[in-house]
Design an enzyme around this catalytic site. Structure first.
Site, PDB file in Angstrom:
ATOM      1  N   HIS A 272       0.810  -1.178   0.011  1.00 16.39           N
ATOM      2  CA  HIS A 272       0.028   0.022   0.021  1.00 16.39           C
ATOM      3  C   HIS A 272       0.817   1.135  -0.037  1.00 16.39           C
ATOM      4  O   HIS A 272       0.790   1.999  -0.936  1.00 16.39           O
ATOM      5  CB  HIS A 272      -0.967  -0.093   1.105  1.00 16.39           C
ATOM      6  CG  HIS A 272      -1.651  -1.248   1.259  1.00 16.39           C
ATOM      7  ND1 HIS A 272      -2.565  -1.636   0.253  1.00 16.39           N
ATOM      8  CD2 HIS A 272      -2.039  -1.860   2.172  1.00 16.39           C
ATOM      9  CE1 HIS A 272      -3.069  -2.802   0.337  1.00 16.39           C
ATOM     10  NE2 HIS A 272      -2.599  -3.191   1.613  1.00 16.39           N
ATOM     11  N   ASP A 323      -4.885  -8.405  -3.236  1.00 19.23           N
ATOM     12  CA  ASP A 323      -5.301  -8.179  -1.420  1.00 19.23           C
ATOM     13  C   ASP A 323      -6.638  -8.769  -1.021  1.00 19.23           C
ATOM     14  O   ASP A 323      -6.694 -10.064  -0.678  1.00 19.23           O
ATOM     15  CB  ASP A 323      -5.257  -6.780  -1.362  1.00 19.23           C
ATOM     16  CG  ASP A 323      -5.339  -6.325  -0.008  1.00 19.23           C
ATOM     17  OD1 ASP A 323      -5.469  -7.299   0.865  1.00 19.23           O
ATOM     18  OD2 ASP A 323      -5.187  -5.192   0.031  1.00 19.23           O
TER      19      ASP A 323
END
Ligand code: NGQ
Ligand code: ZN
Length: 456
Positions: A272, A323
């Protein structure tokens, strides 16, 4: 085996009429040829390098679509996380395997050829370890092998409930672990997978919330003693609250804290890394660490936008991951990555440059190279010495009419996606033929049964 490719994306550009020689799953040569040699197979369309999926929590595939209902006016990442914790409590090892198998087959069908599994469901629902502490990790390994996808297994260190060594919440006790436990799990998986070039093992401190700098150091040192090239991944700076809590606790932002307390190098993947100062952006780029971007999940969870332009200008490397698996399509992931940048900068072709003018081509090649690095495996493209992980697109697809070279990748990402993918090879073995996986029906039956039990 030999595969004849009328058109082929290599790390150095497109080639036409090439023979890819493959031995034991490795690419041993790429040679020009006017026509397929005797006994060679002919690819049914343009050939791309397979995409590494550098960030997966496989179990979350089972809850995709179930967190999209209003709960309160302050619905957020953190309220989503509470829903996810409730789901976690019900999963058995069999469920973990069934859901992962379904997911990995879906990923293959859409052009991912490897996955880095960031795995933290170590314990029983009551928080006690399983008889075999590697129980659930071995379910992930089994699912990856059954699907035929490459695996970088990352057992996750999870010790605290928040910055400053806060105690774990009840829902987090399934994740409880310390560096020795994680190193022990990684040894078990490494031993089980010894000699299998499709599997590697690393480790992952979950986040600076869940692991303190001393523990991360112990984990990194222990891991690199067994394998100096083993990858380390961490969630970092995904939410503004996380940055604020880190500042309040230690006076540093998360990336500053990691860079000050660890040898942050190209063995790291920072997942991220959404909320960065300019100096942090440059520091990650200069360290050689990979930014692990998960655009559809980051959009779904309301994270924010990664500063892709300054990061790439500073030489930063990135890859993509699915994810939470609200999307399993690498083309869609790259499309959203580019569109987020276009929307916020009010510009076009942000992922391209004068030197590499195709947006789709540049993004695909960059994400393959960065994903390979993050996975710690030789899957950096179709070239001698790399694994034979590749994707054959459907040359008969109407949308590919008249497309050659990077126009193929541009069309795949900006006008197509999953239905372009025809055949997929991992380590020299066809995992997908003509859009199908040999075990997809059985896998889907088991996935449905697991879901019906979980949702009952
Ligand atoms: C995870 N997922 O571990 O699944 C996390 C949520 C957390 C993302 N960060 C939990 N996207 O970060 O505490
Ligand atoms: Zn994650």
């Amino acid at each position: 085996m030999e595969l004849f490719a009328p058109s082929l994306m290599t790390p150095n550009g497109w080639r036409s009429n090439s023979v890819i020689r493959i031995e034991d799953g490795w690419i041993t040569a790429i040679e020009a040829a006017d026509h397929p040699p005797n006994g060679a197979e002919k690819a049914a369309g343009p050939v791309l390098p397979g995409m590494p999926n550098l960030h997966s929590h496989a179990f979350q595939r089972a809850m995709a679509g179930l967190t999209e209902r209003w709960g309160s006016p302050t619905d957020s990442f953190w309220s989503w996380r509470d829903l996810m914790y409730r789901f976690v409590a019900r999963l058995t090892p069999d469920d973990i395997r069934a859901v992962a198998l379904q997911l990995y087959i879906e990923c293959l069908k859409q052009g991912y050829t490897a996955v880095a599994e960031f795995h933290y469901l170590h314990n029983q629902p009551d928080g006690l370890p399983y008889d075999n502490p590697a129980e659930t990790s071995l379910q992930i390994l089994a699912a990856a092998r059954q699907a035929g996808i490459g695996l970088t297994h990352l057992p996750v260190l999870y010790a605290h409930g928040g910055f400053g060594e806060q105690p774990l919440g009840d829902a987090q006790s399934r994740f409880r672990s310390d560096p020795d436990a994680i190193l022990a799990i990684s040894e078990v998986v490494r031993a089980e997978a010894r000699g299998d070039a499709n599997v590697t093992v690393g480790a992952a401190p979950h986040s600076l919330r869940a692991a303190d700098p001393a523990m991360i150091e112990a984990l990194a040192q222990g891991l690199r003693r067994s394998d100096p090239a083993a990858p380390l991944h961490i969630h970092i700076a995904e939410q503004v609250k996380e940055v604020e809590d880190c500042l309040a606790w230690c006076g540093k932002r998360p990336v500053e804290l990691l860079a000050d307390s660890q040898a942050m190098d190209d063995g790291w993947c920072l997942v991220h890394a959404t909320h960065l100062t300019e100096a942090e952006t440059r520091a990650i780029a200069e360290s050689g660490a990979v930014a692990g971007l998960c655009p559809t999940t980051e959009a779904n969870l309301g994270d924010g936008l990664f500063p892709l332009v300054p990061y790439r200008s500073a030489g930063g490397v990135f890859g993509i991951g699915s994810d939470s698996h609200v999307c399993r399509d690498p083309a869609e992931e790259l499309r959203l990555l580019e569109y987020g940048q276009r929307l916020s900068r009010r510009a076009r072709n942000v992922g391209a440059s004068e030197l590499d003018p195709s947006t789709g081509g540049s993004l695909w090649r960059s994400a393959v190279a960065g994903g390979a690095k993050a996975c710690g495996r030789p899957i950096a493209g179709i070239a001698e010495g790399e694994r034979a992980d590749l994707v054959v697109l459907d040359g008969k697809h109407a949308d590919l009419t008249g497309r050659t070279g990077d126009a193929v990748t541009d069309t795949l990402i900006f006008s197509g996606g999953r239905d372009f993918v025809r055949d997929v090879m991992v380590g020299g073995v066809w995992a997908i033929r003509d859009g199908r996986h040999s075990q997809e029906d059985a896998a889907e039956t088991d996935f449905r049964a697991a879901l019906n039990r979980l949702l009952a």
